[in-house]
Design a protein around this motif. Structure first.
Motif, PDB file in Angstrom:
ATOM      1  N   LEU A   1       0.823  -1.204   0.000  1.00 18.11           N
ATOM      2  CA  LEU A   1       0.000   0.000   0.000  1.00 18.11           C
ATOM      3  C   LEU A   1       0.864   1.263   0.000  1.00 18.11           C
ATOM      4  O   LEU A   1       1.953   1.288   0.562  1.00 18.11           O
ATOM      5  CB  LEU A   1      -0.900   0.036   1.243  1.00 18.11           C
ATOM      6  CG  LEU A   1      -1.999  -1.009   1.339  1.00 18.11           C
ATOM      7  CD1 LEU A   1      -2.716  -0.892   2.670  1.00 18.11           C
ATOM      8  CD2 LEU A   1      -2.991  -0.875   0.200  1.00 18.11           C
ATOM      9  N   GLU A   2       0.348   2.285  -0.631  1.00 14.85           N
ATOM     10  CA  GLU A   2       0.981   3.602  -0.593  1.00 14.85           C
ATOM     11  C   GLU A   2       0.520   4.331   0.666  1.00 14.85           C
ATOM     12  O   GLU A   2      -0.568   4.058   1.185  1.00 14.85           O
ATOM     13  CB  GLU A   2       0.564   4.416  -1.825  1.00 14.85           C
ATOM     14  CG  GLU A   2       1.029   3.835  -3.145  1.00 14.85           C
ATOM     15  CD  GLU A   2       2.542   3.912  -3.315  1.00 14.85           C
ATOM     16  OE1 GLU A   2       3.135   4.917  -2.880  1.00 14.85           O
ATOM     17  OE2 GLU A   2       3.114   2.970  -3.881  1.00 14.85           O
ATOM     18  N   GLY A   3       1.323   5.259   1.148  1.00 13.81           N
ATOM     19  CA  GLY A   3       0.954   6.056   2.307  1.00 13.81           C
ATOM     20  C   GLY A   3      -0.385   6.755   2.099  1.00 13.81           C
ATOM     21  O   GLY A   3      -0.632   7.313   1.040  1.00 13.81           O
ATOM     22  N   GLY A   4      -1.247   6.706   3.098  1.00 15.95           N
ATOM     23  CA  GLY A   4      -2.552   7.354   3.022  1.00 15.95           C
ATOM     24  C   GLY A   4      -3.657   6.497   2.445  1.00 15.95           C
ATOM     25  O   GLY A   4      -4.831   6.853   2.543  1.00 15.95           O
TER      26      GLY A   4
ATOM     27  N   LYS B   1      -5.705   4.141   7.716  1.00 15.82           N
ATOM     28  CA  LYS B   1      -4.915   4.624   6.574  1.00 15.82           C
ATOM     29  C   LYS B   1      -3.475   4.196   6.766  1.00 15.82           C
ATOM     30  O   LYS B   1      -2.933   4.226   7.876  1.00 15.82           O
ATOM     31  CB  LYS B   1      -4.996   6.143   6.466  1.00 15.82           C
ATOM     32  CG  LYS B   1      -6.369   6.605   6.053  1.00 15.82           C
ATOM     33  CD  LYS B   1      -6.392   8.059   5.710  1.00 15.82           C
ATOM     34  CE  LYS B   1      -7.799   8.409   5.231  1.00 15.82           C
ATOM     35  NZ  LYS B   1      -7.957   9.803   4.955  1.00 15.82           N
ATOM     36  N   LYS B   2      -2.855   3.793   5.654  1.00 13.80           N
ATOM     37  CA  LYS B   2      -1.464   3.345   5.667  1.00 13.80           C
ATOM     38  C   LYS B   2      -0.559   4.512   6.071  1.00 13.80           C
ATOM     39  O   LYS B   2      -0.665   5.607   5.552  1.00 13.80           O
ATOM     40  CB  LYS B   2      -1.076   2.818   4.288  1.00 13.80           C
ATOM     41  CG  LYS B   2       0.395   2.447   4.126  1.00 13.80           C
ATOM     42  CD  LYS B   2       0.736   1.177   4.867  1.00 13.80           C
ATOM     43  CE  LYS B   2       2.072   0.607   4.455  1.00 13.80           C
ATOM     44  NZ  LYS B   2       3.227   1.167   5.100  1.00 13.80           N
ATOM     45  N   ALA B   3       0.311   4.255   7.037  1.00 15.71           N
ATOM     46  CA  ALA B   3       1.296   5.228   7.494  1.00 15.71           C
ATOM     47  C   ALA B   3       2.642   4.514   7.599  1.00 15.71           C
ATOM     48  O   ALA B   3       2.744   3.300   7.354  1.00 15.71           O
ATOM     49  CB  ALA B   3       0.878   5.806   8.837  1.00 15.71           C
ATOM     50  N   ALA B   4       3.661   5.225   7.983  1.00 10.35           N
ATOM     51  CA  ALA B   4       5.013   4.669   8.046  1.00 10.35           C
ATOM     52  C   ALA B   4       5.100   3.440   8.943  1.00 10.35           C
ATOM     53  O   ALA B   4       5.791   2.480   8.620  1.00 10.35           O
ATOM     54  CB  ALA B   4       5.992   5.737   8.524  1.00 10.35           C
TER      55      ALA B   4
ATOM     56  N   PHE C   1      -5.448   3.926  12.830  1.00 11.00           N
ATOM     57  CA  PHE C   1      -6.878   4.118  13.036  1.00 11.00           C
ATOM     58  C   PHE C   1      -7.091   5.183  14.113  1.00 11.00           C
ATOM     59  O   PHE C   1      -6.899   4.907  15.298  1.00 11.00           O
ATOM     60  CB  PHE C   1      -7.539   2.818  13.511  1.00 11.00           C
ATOM     61  CG  PHE C   1      -7.457   1.687  12.546  1.00 11.00           C
ATOM     62  CD1 PHE C   1      -8.505   1.438  11.675  1.00 11.00           C
ATOM     63  CD2 PHE C   1      -6.342   0.858  12.514  1.00 11.00           C
ATOM     64  CE1 PHE C   1      -8.441   0.371  10.786  1.00 11.00           C
ATOM     65  CE2 PHE C   1      -6.272  -0.206  11.629  1.00 11.00           C
ATOM     66  CZ  PHE C   1      -7.323  -0.451  10.761  1.00 11.00           C
ATOM     67  N   PRO C   2      -7.469   6.391  13.739  1.00  9.14           N
ATOM     68  CA  PRO C   2      -7.763   7.398  14.761  1.00  9.14           C
ATOM     69  C   PRO C   2      -9.099   7.094  15.445  1.00  9.14           C
ATOM     70  O   PRO C   2      -9.957   6.416  14.877  1.00  9.14           O
ATOM     71  CB  PRO C   2      -7.824   8.703  13.986  1.00  9.14           C
ATOM     72  CG  PRO C   2      -7.988   8.330  12.562  1.00  9.14           C
ATOM     73  CD  PRO C   2      -7.554   6.910  12.395  1.00  9.14           C
ATOM     74  N   PHE C   3      -9.256   7.599  16.654  1.00  5.83           N
ATOM     75  CA  PHE C   3     -10.532   7.468  17.354  1.00  5.83           C
ATOM     76  C   PHE C   3     -10.723   8.651  18.288  1.00  5.83           C
ATOM     77  O   PHE C   3      -9.759   9.330  18.658  1.00  5.83           O
ATOM     78  CB  PHE C   3     -10.624   6.149  18.138  1.00  5.83           C
ATOM     79  CG  PHE C   3      -9.616   6.015  19.250  1.00  5.83           C
ATOM     80  CD1 PHE C   3      -9.894   6.472  20.533  1.00  5.83           C
ATOM     81  CD2 PHE C   3      -8.382   5.424  19.016  1.00  5.83           C
ATOM     82  CE1 PHE C   3      -8.964   6.342  21.549  1.00  5.83           C
ATOM     83  CE2 PHE C   3      -7.439   5.292  20.022  1.00  5.83           C
ATOM     84  CZ  PHE C   3      -7.737   5.752  21.297  1.00  5.83           C
ATOM     85  N   ALA C   4     -11.966   8.901  18.638  1.00  3.79           N
ATOM     86  CA  ALA C   4     -12.334   9.929  19.607  1.00  3.79           C
ATOM     87  C   ALA C   4     -13.436   9.365  20.492  1.00  3.79           C
ATOM     88  O   ALA C   4     -14.283   8.606  20.027  1.00  3.79           O
ATOM     89  CB  ALA C   4     -12.808  11.194  18.910  1.00  3.79           C
ATOM     90  N   ILE C   5     -13.380   9.729  21.755  1.00  2.88           N
ATOM     91  CA  ILE C   5     -14.392   9.285  22.713  1.00  2.88           C
ATOM     92  C   ILE C   5     -14.870  10.523  23.471  1.00  2.88           C
ATOM     93  O   ILE C   5     -14.067  11.240  24.053  1.00  2.88           O
ATOM     94  CB  ILE C   5     -13.825   8.243  23.706  1.00  2.88           C
ATOM     95  CG1 ILE C   5     -13.222   7.065  22.951  1.00  2.88           C
ATOM     96  CG2 ILE C   5     -14.905   7.788  24.674  1.00  2.88           C
ATOM     97  CD1 ILE C   5     -12.411   6.122  23.826  1.00  2.88           C
ATOM     98  N   GLU C   6     -16.157  10.769  23.437  1.00  3.74           N
ATOM     99  CA  GLU C   6     -16.756  11.921  24.122  1.00  3.74           C
ATOM    100  C   GLU C   6     -17.637  11.431  25.265  1.00  3.74           C
ATOM    101  O   GLU C   6     -18.000  10.270  25.326  1.00  3.74           O
ATOM    102  CB  GLU C   6     -17.588  12.751  23.145  1.00  3.74           C
ATOM    103  CG  GLU C   6     -16.787  13.372  22.019  1.00  3.74           C
ATOM    104  CD  GLU C   6     -15.737  14.365  22.490  1.00  3.74           C
ATOM    105  OE1 GLU C   6     -15.962  15.044  23.521  1.00  3.74           O
ATOM    106  OE2 GLU C   6     -14.683  14.456  21.842  1.00  3.74           O
ATOM    107  N   GLY C   7     -17.983  12.342  26.146  1.00  5.07           N
ATOM    108  CA  GLY C   7     -18.932  12.028  27.212  1.00  5.07           C
ATOM    109  C   GLY C   7     -18.344  11.262  28.371  1.00  5.07           C
ATOM    110  O   GLY C   7     -19.062  10.584  29.097  1.00  5.07           O
TER     111      GLY C   7
END
Length: 150
Positions: free
Chosen positions: A60-63, A100-103, A108-114
């Motif tokens: 895979l290519e980056g991104g 997304k492919k990175a170095a 996998f980004p994530f966010a948690i609210e509350g």
């Protein structure tokens, strides 16, 4: 001198007017004092990234989009990220965004609210992969990093 006797409709009308005036007065006091503390002010959020190191992603290519394979098939968009309080009770949930492919692999980004404030510590776990234990200040600063794979 005797006071005149008021009819029931008159008494109800006076009560309605007085009730509305008291309610409006309370609303005005709360508004001028900066408002009541909302539930959003009693909670906070955090964010982070899970990186899945996997040599099979080398094509895979980056991104480019990627996902967990083989023994990591649970690591994909929508996988649950849980926060438990010091007593082990589930207090908030979030989910992984698309990878997304990175170095270093597939990120996998994530966010948690509350997340309710005030616990001694919290544990954040993605899928069933073990958790990171953090203080409230550490969680508030975000930047949590999880790493899986080779």
């Amino acid at each position: 001198m005797a006071l005149p006797r008021l009819s029931r409709p008159v008494i109800l009308a006076v009560g309605l007017v007085l009730g509305a005036a008291v309610t409006r007065g309370c609303w005005l006091i709360v508004s001028l004092s900066g408002g009541a503390v909302s539930s959003a002010e009693k909670t906070f959020g955090t964010s982070g990234t899970l990186t899945l190191a996997n040599s099979s992603l080398s094509f895979l290519e980056g991104g480019e989009r990627c996902t967990g394979l083989d023994g990591y098939s649970d690591i994909q968009r929508g996988a649950q990220a849980n926060v438990t309080g010091a007593d082990g009770t589930l207090v908030a949930t979030g989910e992984l965004e698309g990878g997304k492919k990175a170095a270093l692999g597939c990120e996998f980004p994530f966010a948690i609210e509350g997340i309710p404030q005030g616990a001694k510590f919290y544990t954040v776990e993605v899928s069933h992969r073990g958790g990171l234990t953090q203080t409230e200040d550490e969680l508030r600063s975000g930047g949590l990093t999880f790493a899986l794979g080779r």
